[in-house]
Design an enzyme around this catalytic site. Sequence first.
Site, PDB file in Angstrom:
ATOM      1  N   CYS A 130      29.011  19.071  24.694  1.00 34.16           N
ATOM      2  CA  CYS A 130      29.246  18.482  26.009  1.00 34.16           C
ATOM      3  C   CYS A 130      30.601  17.777  26.038  1.00 34.16           C
ATOM      4  O   CYS A 130      30.743  16.667  25.508  1.00 34.16           O
ATOM      5  CB  CYS A 130      28.121  17.496  26.348  1.00 34.16           C
ATOM      6  SG  CYS A 130      28.314  16.685  27.954  1.00 34.16           S
ATOM      7  N   CYS A 133      30.514  14.468  27.982  1.00 37.84           N
ATOM      8  CA  CYS A 133      29.822  13.389  27.265  1.00 37.84           C
ATOM      9  C   CYS A 133      30.679  12.807  26.145  1.00 37.84           C
ATOM     10  O   CYS A 133      30.717  11.585  25.948  1.00 37.84           O
ATOM     11  CB  CYS A 133      28.514  13.905  26.669  1.00 37.84           C
ATOM     12  SG  CYS A 133      27.430  14.761  27.818  1.00 37.84           S
ATOM     13  N   ASP A 134      31.345  13.675  25.387  1.00 29.89           N
ATOM     14  CA  ASP A 134      31.962  13.252  24.124  1.00 29.89           C
ATOM     15  C   ASP A 134      33.485  13.356  24.086  1.00 29.89           C
ATOM     16  O   ASP A 134      34.101  12.933  23.110  1.00 29.89           O
ATOM     17  CB  ASP A 134      31.393  14.094  22.976  1.00 29.89           C
ATOM     18  CG  ASP A 134      29.884  13.943  22.841  1.00 29.89           C
ATOM     19  OD1 ASP A 134      29.369  12.863  23.184  1.00 29.89           O
ATOM     20  OD2 ASP A 134      29.226  14.900  22.402  1.00 29.89           O
TER      21      ASP A 134
END
Length: 305
Positions: A130, A133-134
Amino acid sequence: MEPYFDIVIVGGGPAGLTAAIYARRAGKSVLLLEKESFGGQIASAPKVENFPGLPAVSGAELADRLYGQAESLGARIELEEVLEIRDGTPKRVVTDYGAYAAGAVILAVGMRRRTLGLPGEDGLAGISYCAVCDGAFYAGQDAAVAGGGNTAFQDALYLADICRHVTLIHRRDSFRADPILVAQAAERGNLTLLPSTVVEGLESAGGRLSGLMLRNTETGEASHLPVSALFQAVGQLPESRLAQSLGIPVDGAGFIAAGEDCATPVPGVFAAGDIRAKGVRQLTTACADGAVAALAACRICSQRA
């Protein structure tokens, strides 16, 4: 006595949430069950540009809107994993928290991410699925994206705004992504496209990814790419376990054999979204499936009333 709902929806992605919206507008009691996070895979998309009426919106915002609309209409939404569905009248849906009775069930379970299956992949810091997300964890560093479809290119373009340099690695000599995304990537000065290349190994230091071992599929030449992160976008696998347990046929790839009416061979059970065997899997077709399945399920419930 187990709580009864006219329609139980398994899966909280666009198909499931759309089904909840349509079923509630039709006046049916609805329970939507999701085991991980609402919005499905689209929630992690940095930008959605192909949804009619919304020229550009983040996947997270779109997921929030769908969730909010379903909830405001009175759908009951729970974070529970469905362990088993038992056929009958009514049907019984067993979760890790309890059980529910249902007049009809809609399977909108979607797909899970495929991995590269490399030794040492699990648990290694720097491996992610992701970018939204990261990505921020690797600001100013070098990163790689594995894949050649829309998700891979969207991830690479998103990361190019954060990372020092991004390399997109694809095993084929041509890309499956929309041409507009490929063109945008080609114009980015800090984004390199590396077709006909596979990741054969991971290098690490102190439990963190430090580099990739690559091989050119045309020449056989091996190379090394120093990176701090590898974002994998190499496809998905259908979540067909529940369908198979009900005796619903799946095709060779694991997708549920349901037609355009979304009905499965098991009366009162419908399939919607990416889990259904079909030619096009897009956000719009997932929402369309959700609407079709919900209205069909509503008709089943009305006939039994």
